[in-house]
Design a protein around this motif. Sequence first.
Motif, PDB file in Angstrom:
ATOM      1  N   LEU A   1       0.828  -1.205   0.000  1.00  0.00           N
ATOM      2  CA  LEU A   1       0.000   0.000   0.000  1.00  0.00           C
ATOM      3  C   LEU A   1       0.862   1.255   0.000  1.00  0.00           C
ATOM      4  O   LEU A   1       0.687   2.159  -0.825  1.00  0.00           O
ATOM      5  CB  LEU A   1      -0.932  -0.025   1.215  1.00  0.00           C
ATOM      6  CG  LEU A   1      -1.849   1.184   1.372  1.00  0.00           C
ATOM      7  CD1 LEU A   1      -2.820   1.282   0.196  1.00  0.00           C
ATOM      8  CD2 LEU A   1      -2.630   1.104   2.690  1.00  0.00           C
ATOM      9  N   VAL A   2       1.814   1.307   0.926  1.00  0.00           N
ATOM     10  CA  VAL A   2       2.632   2.518   1.050  1.00  0.00           C
ATOM     11  C   VAL A   2       3.526   2.698  -0.180  1.00  0.00           C
ATOM     12  O   VAL A   2       3.698   3.813  -0.674  1.00  0.00           O
ATOM     13  CB  VAL A   2       3.480   2.459   2.344  1.00  0.00           C
ATOM     14  CG1 VAL A   2       4.380   3.667   2.453  1.00  0.00           C
ATOM     15  CG2 VAL A   2       2.571   2.373   3.561  1.00  0.00           C
TER      16      VAL A   2
ATOM     17  N   THR B   1       4.877  -0.187 -12.679  1.00  0.00           N
ATOM     18  CA  THR B   1       6.075  -0.222 -11.844  1.00  0.00           C
ATOM     19  C   THR B   1       5.710  -0.139 -10.369  1.00  0.00           C
ATOM     20  O   THR B   1       6.351  -0.791  -9.530  1.00  0.00           O
ATOM     21  CB  THR B   1       6.978   0.975 -12.209  1.00  0.00           C
ATOM     22  OG1 THR B   1       7.207   0.978 -13.601  1.00  0.00           O
ATOM     23  CG2 THR B   1       8.303   0.889 -11.496  1.00  0.00           C
ATOM     24  N   TYR B   2       4.658   0.650 -10.042  1.00  0.00           N
ATOM     25  CA  TYR B   2       4.342   0.830  -8.624  1.00  0.00           C
ATOM     26  C   TYR B   2       3.794  -0.439  -7.975  1.00  0.00           C
ATOM     27  O   TYR B   2       3.746  -0.539  -6.756  1.00  0.00           O
ATOM     28  CB  TYR B   2       3.371   2.007  -8.417  1.00  0.00           C
ATOM     29  CG  TYR B   2       2.084   1.997  -9.226  1.00  0.00           C
ATOM     30  CD1 TYR B   2       1.829   2.986 -10.158  1.00  0.00           C
ATOM     31  CD2 TYR B   2       1.110   1.014  -9.034  1.00  0.00           C
ATOM     32  CE1 TYR B   2       0.655   3.009 -10.892  1.00  0.00           C
ATOM     33  CE2 TYR B   2      -0.059   1.016  -9.768  1.00  0.00           C
ATOM     34  CZ  TYR B   2      -0.291   2.019 -10.697  1.00  0.00           C
ATOM     35  OH  TYR B   2      -1.456   2.026 -11.432  1.00  0.00           O
ATOM     36  N   THR B   3       3.404  -1.416  -8.784  1.00  0.00           N
ATOM     37  CA  THR B   3       3.018  -2.725  -8.239  1.00  0.00           C
ATOM     38  C   THR B   3       4.202  -3.676  -8.274  1.00  0.00           C
ATOM     39  O   THR B   3       4.461  -4.422  -7.318  1.00  0.00           O
ATOM     40  CB  THR B   3       1.861  -3.333  -9.045  1.00  0.00           C
ATOM     41  OG1 THR B   3       0.783  -2.417  -9.086  1.00  0.00           O
ATOM     42  CG2 THR B   3       1.390  -4.627  -8.407  1.00  0.00           C
ATOM     43  N   LEU B   4       4.939  -3.654  -9.375  1.00  0.00           N
ATOM     44  CA  LEU B   4       6.027  -4.606  -9.574  1.00  0.00           C
ATOM     45  C   LEU B   4       7.113  -4.456  -8.521  1.00  0.00           C
ATOM     46  O   LEU B   4       7.595  -5.450  -7.953  1.00  0.00           O
ATOM     47  CB  LEU B   4       6.620  -4.380 -10.966  1.00  0.00           C
ATOM     48  CG  LEU B   4       7.595  -5.415 -11.484  1.00  0.00           C
ATOM     49  CD1 LEU B   4       6.897  -6.737 -11.672  1.00  0.00           C
ATOM     50  CD2 LEU B   4       8.183  -4.954 -12.813  1.00  0.00           C
TER      51      LEU B   4
ATOM     52  N   GLY C   1      -5.360   5.215  -8.024  1.00  0.00           N
ATOM     53  CA  GLY C   1      -6.693   4.639  -8.178  1.00  0.00           C
ATOM     54  C   GLY C   1      -7.151   4.026  -6.864  1.00  0.00           C
ATOM     55  O   GLY C   1      -6.459   3.188  -6.287  1.00  0.00           O
ATOM     56  N   VAL C   2      -8.332   4.404  -6.399  1.00  0.00           N
ATOM     57  CA  VAL C   2      -8.802   3.940  -5.093  1.00  0.00           C
ATOM     58  C   VAL C   2      -9.020   2.433  -5.107  1.00  0.00           C
ATOM     59  O   VAL C   2      -8.597   1.716  -4.194  1.00  0.00           O
ATOM     60  CB  VAL C   2     -10.104   4.675  -4.697  1.00  0.00           C
ATOM     61  CG1 VAL C   2     -10.675   4.087  -3.411  1.00  0.00           C
ATOM     62  CG2 VAL C   2      -9.831   6.162  -4.534  1.00  0.00           C
TER      63      VAL C   2
ATOM     64  N   LEU D   1      -5.754   0.634  -5.033  1.00  0.00           N
ATOM     65  CA  LEU D   1      -5.070   0.709  -3.740  1.00  0.00           C
ATOM     66  C   LEU D   1      -5.759  -0.145  -2.682  1.00  0.00           C
ATOM     67  O   LEU D   1      -5.134  -0.560  -1.710  1.00  0.00           O
ATOM     68  CB  LEU D   1      -5.013   2.166  -3.276  1.00  0.00           C
ATOM     69  CG  LEU D   1      -4.010   3.037  -4.036  1.00  0.00           C
ATOM     70  CD1 LEU D   1      -4.230   4.513  -3.740  1.00  0.00           C
ATOM     71  CD2 LEU D   1      -2.580   2.644  -3.694  1.00  0.00           C
ATOM     72  N   VAL D   2      -7.044  -0.408  -2.874  1.00  0.00           N
ATOM     73  CA  VAL D   2      -7.752  -1.257  -1.907  1.00  0.00           C
ATOM     74  C   VAL D   2      -7.552  -2.732  -2.253  1.00  0.00           C
ATOM     75  O   VAL D   2      -7.243  -3.551  -1.394  1.00  0.00           O
ATOM     76  CB  VAL D   2      -9.256  -0.906  -1.891  1.00  0.00           C
ATOM     77  CG1 VAL D   2     -10.035  -1.949  -1.096  1.00  0.00           C
ATOM     78  CG2 VAL D   2      -9.462   0.477  -1.289  1.00  0.00           C
ATOM     79  N   ILE D   3      -7.711  -3.057  -3.513  1.00  0.00           N
ATOM     80  CA  ILE D   3      -7.739  -4.481  -3.903  1.00  0.00           C
ATOM     81  C   ILE D   3      -6.332  -5.080  -4.048  1.00  0.00           C
ATOM     82  O   ILE D   3      -6.062  -6.174  -3.531  1.00  0.00           O
ATOM     83  CB  ILE D   3      -8.510  -4.648  -5.234  1.00  0.00           C
ATOM     84  CG1 ILE D   3      -9.977  -4.251  -5.035  1.00  0.00           C
ATOM     85  CG2 ILE D   3      -8.418  -6.089  -5.734  1.00  0.00           C
ATOM     86  CD1 ILE D   3     -10.769  -4.202  -6.315  1.00  0.00           C
ATOM     87  N   VAL D   4      -5.464  -4.398  -4.751  1.00  0.00           N
ATOM     88  CA  VAL D   4      -4.157  -4.992  -5.095  1.00  0.00           C
ATOM     89  C   VAL D   4      -3.343  -5.368  -3.859  1.00  0.00           C
ATOM     90  O   VAL D   4      -2.850  -6.506  -3.772  1.00  0.00           O
ATOM     91  CB  VAL D   4      -3.366  -4.066  -6.045  1.00  0.00           C
ATOM     92  CG1 VAL D   4      -1.931  -4.552  -6.197  1.00  0.00           C
ATOM     93  CG2 VAL D   4      -4.035  -4.006  -7.409  1.00  0.00           C
ATOM     94  N   PRO D   5      -3.170  -4.483  -2.870  1.00  0.00           N
ATOM     95  CA  PRO D   5      -2.355  -4.901  -1.715  1.00  0.00           C
ATOM     96  C   PRO D   5      -2.920  -6.111  -0.992  1.00  0.00           C
ATOM     97  O   PRO D   5      -2.177  -7.012  -0.596  1.00  0.00           O
ATOM     98  CB  PRO D   5      -2.357  -3.658  -0.809  1.00  0.00           C
ATOM     99  CG  PRO D   5      -2.580  -2.528  -1.737  1.00  0.00           C
ATOM    100  CD  PRO D   5      -3.509  -3.055  -2.767  1.00  0.00           C
TER     101      PRO D   5
END
Lengths: 145, 499
Positions: free
Chosen positions: A104-105, B392-395, A114-115, A118-122
């Motif tokens: 998240l950070v 990149t911010y996920t990878l 994207g809200v 940021l909620v789902i992916v982490p």
Amino acid sequence: MIRHPDILSGTVLAVAGAAVLSASLQIDVVQLDRGLDAAFFPALCGGVLAAIGAVIAIKGLFAARTRLPFVADGRVAAVAGLFLLYFFTFTLVDFRVGAWAMLLVSMLALGARGVKELVIVPVAVAACIYLLFRYGLQISVPEWI
Amino acid sequence: MDLISGADFWWAIEQLGSPMGLLLLALGVIAGMIFGAAPGVTATAGLAVIAPATFSMEFAPSMALLLGAYTGGYFAGSIPAILINTPGTPANAATAIDGYKMARNGHADQAVSMAVICSAIGGLISVVILATLAPNLAKVALKFTSVEYFSLAILGLVAVAAVSGASLWKGVAAALIGMILSTVGIDEVSATQRFTFDFVELLGGVPLIPALIGMFGITELLTKAHESRHVSTALPEQKPFVLRDLVPVYMRNKWITVKSALIGTVVGILPGIGPAIASWVSYGEAVRASKPGDRFGEGDEKGVIAAETANNAVTGGATVPLLTIGIPGDPVTAVLIGALLFQGIDPGPFFIRDNGEKFVFIFLALGLANVMMLFLGLGSRRLLRYIVRIPTYTLIPVVAILSAAGGYAVNATAFEVNMIIVIGIFGYLMLRFGYPMAPVVIGIVLGPIIEENLRNGLVANDMDPFVFFTRPISLGVLIAAVILVTFLLRRGRGIENPS
């Protein structure tokens, strides 16, 4: 202002090499009847490194003036700081919580806005990695429960 | 004396043919393709991150996963090279020259398909050469003494230092840093502690896998954090393409394909060099032999064929010095050394003699991995382009988390995890100032070999330092090292670190 980055890096290497050489000579070695003692190889490597560092620094003195290379901007510093915090607290925090917080950070620091993302992916990614390591690969990770 | 028996083959086939063996090999290929295709993460970093996952496995499943990732990773770096002109690994830089132009001309699917097929052909040819050459080379290597091993290790170290960056001095300095790190721990001859600073965890030396994760994983992530966060994959409208259109392409380019595979295999056999040199040498040879009408640099299929066939042919070739003399053929095989050591297996001249069934398993697994990569790569080539689009911010945080978990898997302590980030930041600073990582890794691996064989060689020859120049094989290897470095320097450095 340093006129060439090789002066800085070469000097650092020369000092480091000299430090390794000095430290090697202080190793409490067992004298062998034949052969090289434990201090020889690191001392050799340290001495050669010091010499090469000096060569690099001297070459930099005669090279055209060049700016120091880019090392870190805000993004890189933020990411490095996050990495340091995450890695040094890795064993103190439950893996699931730590991975979620890290994702998240980091995503926020690197520009994700994207809200939903940021909620789902982490949550999803942290869960997947935990399940993969814990149950798929049978590798233990720090857990509170 | 035959080093391999029929029982060895049956054991290997039984292990590889088991459902778990096939599944892990396929998963390895897929994982390698994902790491290779993701921009900012190389196959080497991927293998370093995956390696700790194999610590709880037996030899066969562990090697299946790693060899699959090795094979898939080297190919998949061509995906971003072709689609966004950003090589996934330095080995794919030559592919980008013509591959990206093909994509701009509407032939992206054809270019990616060719990359898969070429990689498989190169890999399979190199595996055949591995299978025939390695046992014979192992028989010769059994007759080597410490003097020859010392010289061979020097050859590997100097070669990788010469090709890995823009400066030979910096490459050698990086290698020396690796060798100094390798002296940390208890000296095996005298049991003296060296540079442990009272850390119990360092008594066994700097752990290799966490060091690799830090040097290849973290450094790349920090580098990627600075680069553009948005990856544009916009290409012009693509022309329709079916796979059978490639049949005449390969028929008219069969000799380039074979020649490139041989170049890749030979370069892979040379200790410490790796696929980047292989692909550039092969591409350069294809350009040199070009005919009127060839359009190298403008989207010529021969450019993709030459580069991709050679870089995957390195996989079999690089395994030869690994399994016969215990010297890594490229930085990725340095990761394999770490995995083998964790299994309690010492790669080196006795490996094939004492572990014939494991050697057979390795070359069968490499061959099957190339076949799996062919089918999986062709079947998923339209999906692989989405990997290029992973933000990149996920990878970056995902790979960081995998790196930390992988380091923890080594000993379940914080020490290895902390070591990863410390080495990673130090490595990043080195990269910024133009010092390459590959020689550091090779230095860590070869340092103990160099020290041990230097000591043993001198003791066995009454402390005569000139023995390394008077024994003919050793002298020949040292001369070869000088010639190789001179040749590579003249062809141009900056392969791994073009900046």
